[in-house]
Enzyme design. Structure first.
Site, PDB file in Angstrom:
ATOM      1  N   SER A 190       8.670   4.853   5.673  1.00  0.00           N
ATOM      2  CA  SER A 190       7.754   5.427   6.650  1.00  0.00           C
ATOM      3  C   SER A 190       8.240   5.162   8.073  1.00  0.00           C
ATOM      4  CB  SER A 190       6.334   4.889   6.416  1.00  0.00           C
ATOM      5  OG  SER A 190       5.382   5.615   7.143  1.00  0.00           O
ATOM      6  N   HIS A 191       7.432   4.501   8.896  1.00  0.00           N
ATOM      7  CA  HIS A 191       7.774   4.297  10.302  1.00  0.00           C
ATOM      8  C   HIS A 191       8.590   3.027  10.538  1.00  0.00           C
ATOM      9  CE1 HIS A 191       4.271   1.900   9.453  1.00  0.00           C
ATOM     10  NE2 HIS A 191       4.434   1.224  10.567  1.00  0.00           N
ATOM     11  N   ARG A 218       9.177  -1.983  -0.069  1.00  0.00           N
ATOM     12  CA  ARG A 218       9.936  -1.855   1.180  1.00  0.00           C
ATOM     13  C   ARG A 218      10.743  -3.119   1.434  1.00  0.00           C
ATOM     14  NH1 ARG A 218       5.681   0.781   5.590  1.00  0.00           N
ATOM     15  NH2 ARG A 218       5.148   2.631   4.392  1.00  0.00           N
ATOM     16  N   GLU A 228      -7.173   7.279   8.031  1.00  0.00           N
ATOM     17  CA  GLU A 228      -6.924   5.862   8.286  1.00  0.00           C
ATOM     18  C   GLU A 228      -6.683   5.633   9.776  1.00  0.00           C
ATOM     19  OE1 GLU A 228      -4.767   4.093   4.383  1.00  0.00           O
ATOM     20  OE2 GLU A 228      -3.441   5.109   5.801  1.00  0.00           O
ATOM     21  N   GLU A 229      -7.059   4.450  10.261  1.00  0.00           N
ATOM     22  CA  GLU A 229      -6.883   4.116  11.671  1.00  0.00           C
ATOM     23  C   GLU A 229      -5.421   4.118  12.094  1.00  0.00           C
ATOM     24  OE1 GLU A 229      -5.312   1.008  12.427  1.00  0.00           O
ATOM     25  OE2 GLU A 229      -5.089   0.689  10.278  1.00  0.00           O
ATOM     26  N   THR A 250       0.821  -1.210   0.000  1.00  0.00           N
ATOM     27  CA  THR A 250       0.000   0.000   0.000  1.00  0.00           C
ATOM     28  C   THR A 250       0.858   1.264   0.000  1.00  0.00           C
ATOM     29  OG1 THR A 250      -0.145  -0.128   2.418  1.00  0.00           O
ATOM     30  CG2 THR A 250      -1.957  -1.076   1.162  1.00  0.00           C
TER      31      THR A 250
END
Length: 536
Positions: A143-144, A45, A382-383, A41
């Site tokens: 990202s994270h 990665r 988004e959650e 998504t």
């Protein structure tokens, strides 16, 4: 005893020399599925230490992007930015060499600074408003994800994440190039670049989407922790440009992230929605009226209040929606509220209370892009603590998640209402009830994961969930009819959704109950039994 939430130790830190050497030298083995190019998504990665993110991968992906954009008639420049992960800098160099050899101009940061994902999306939208030759972008970030990982993402001219048609084409072409030893990849040492001031353009434009005057006049003491990520210099400029009482609480950038506290699984992960990863930030919550965090590419936000600590992302999304749709008169009166179907039902209640249409889509921010572009969806969230919304006049701001924006919004909310987002969420629970929400993982073989991804809601034969009649069995999102890659089962008081993990041999169970924690545990227990039964 778990070390989650405790400071990282030397043994937790990645070996940067080994990481960078593997990026340059390791050649992927395509017989190993884990070493192939795969776009999830949020792009491709992986780690060079696993043979999943190497110079070979990035050269092939960039060449594939060049060929894809040509096939789509995209002839403008490519905006290219990278975050603070160790693998991001060499990956950017690889990408620039391939772009140059193909005659594609790359717009890189004028300050030699890191570039947050939302700043790159903002740049694409800003450029394409007036340009005849449309631009697109490449964001180099996982990202994270932990410090050992790298990430590479393509954003088409709409500024948001590429859809699955584009990413499938790019991944297939990249794998074909790698299989041929990258003989089809063009590359040169002389770069073809122009400077673009991502930071100044983004920060100077914040006044078109937020009430900065209200924040400044309120005198709020604001703390912002970039968690060692790409937003570090953006926060300093926001404070200076707008005259805010804003402190960058930790301006350090360390590709090993040795200053972090460990996440729930004792790994270093820059997740601003995780109480464990944010432990050092939460410890300072009484030093400020509001404290925020961002992940490495600043597409996620974490909101910390003196009275509530770190807010659950679902709670803050509900508060942000309630506030924005009552304080943005320039938005279209028919503009919907966008949420992913694994986000809290509290958002449904807020939407109903506002008299607004709820637009529920599968997981993935790409689904919100068209609505944010034309203003038919004014907010998408988004959650997992990612969201964006339109400007005060209803025009597009970013079409990717914007953690900086959502963090500054928390200050506007506090300044205008005189109350913290935590207190405002307590008001919502008094009106609609207090839901218990959690995501857990359950083991699943690759075959079971594949079956779950294709499961039809009609295959769920259960009639009850945790004592309540099942009212819906979904395998497609109500908002747009797109497949959700799993199932969602709903009752009047609770729901669960099950989706396969893209990286591990597990499936994710998202569950929520408005009947308390005990009921949530029962929902989770029965959810696993229902899914396992459908996969048997």
């Amino acid at each position: 005893m778990s070390r989650a939430g405790t400071p990282a130790q030397s043994a937790d830190l990645v070996d940067l020399t080994a990481l960078l050497s593997a990026y340059a030298d390791r050649v992927p083995d395509l017989d190993d599925p884990a070493q192939r190019v795969v776009f999830g998504t949020s792009g491709h990665r992986g780690s060079s230490l696993d043979g999943a993110f190497t110079d070979t991968h990035i050269a092939a992906i960039t060449q594939a992007i060049v060929e894809y954009r040509t096939s789509q008639g995209t002839t403008g420049p490519v905006f290219v930015g990278a975050d603070t992960h160790a693998l991001s800098a060499p990956a950017m160099q690889t990408a620039l060499e391939v772009l140059a050899a193909n005659g594609v101009m790359a717009l890189i940061d004028a300050n030699d600074d890191y570039v947050p994902t939302p700043a790159l999306s903002h740049a694409i939208i800003r450029y394409n408003r007036d340009a005849s030759a449309k631009a697109d972008g490449i964001v180099i970030t996982p990202s994270h994800n932990p410090p050992r990982d790298g990430g590479f993402k393509y954003n088409p001219p709409h500024g948001g994440p590429a859809d699955s048609d584009a990413t499938t084409w790019i991944a297939d072409r990249a794998n074909a190039l790698i299989a041929e030893g990258n003989r089809g990849v063009r590359r040169q040492a002389a770069l073809l670049t122009e400077p673009y001031d991502y930071r100044l353009h983004y920060v100077a434009d914040l006044g078109s989407i937020l009430d900065i005057d209200a924040i400044r006049s309120s005198g709020l003491r604001i703390g912002a922790d970039p968690l060692g990520g790409a937003s570090v210099n953006y926060w300093a400029l926001i404070a200076e440009h707008y005259g805010l009482d804003l402190t960058v609480v930790n301006p350090a950038v360390d590709p090993q992230w040795g200053f972090m506290t460990l996440d729930w699984d004792e790994k270093i992960r820059m997740d601003p929605s995780s109480p464990s990863a944010m432990a050092s930030v939460v410890a300072r919550r009484h030093d400020f009226d509001l404290l925020t965090g961002n992940d490495a590419d600043a597409d996620r936000h974490g909101i910390v209040t003196p009275d509530g600590g770190l807010m659950n992302p679902n709670h803050y999304l509900a508060v942000a929606i309630e506030y924005l749709y009552t304080h943005r008169p320039g938005w279209r009166p028919d503009a919907a509220i966008g949420k992913t179907l694994v986000s809290s039902t509290m958002i449904d209640h807020v939407a109903a209370g506002l008299g607004r249409r709820l637009w529920e889509v599968p997981v993935g921010f790409k689904w919100f892009v068209p609505g944010l572009i034309d203003g038919s969806v004014a907010f998408g969230g988004e959650e997992s603590a990612g969201a964006s919304f339109v400007r005060r006049d209803g025009s597009a701001w970013t079409t990717d998640k914007d953690g900086i924006l959502l963090a500054v919004l928390a200050s506007e909310i506090t300044a205008v209402t005189g109350r913290s987002p935590s207190a405002l969420y307590a008001d919502l629970t008094e009106r609609f009830g207090a839901p218990a929400y959690e995501r857990v993982d359950a083991p699943a073989s690759p075959a079971q994961k594949s079956a779950l991804g294709k499961l039809d809601g009609a295959a769920i034969t259960a009639t009850e969930l945790a004592g309540d009649p099942i009212t819906a069995r979904l395998s497609a999102a109500p908002g747009n009819g797109a497949g959700i890659g799993g199932v969602k089962v709903v009752t009047d008081r609770a729901w669960f959704a099950a989706r396969p993990s893209g990286t591990e041999d597990v499936y994710k169970i998202y569950a929520e109950s408005f009947a308390g924690e005990e009921h949530l545990r029962l929902v989770q227990q029965e959810a696993k039994a229902i899914v396992d039964g459908a996969l048997a």
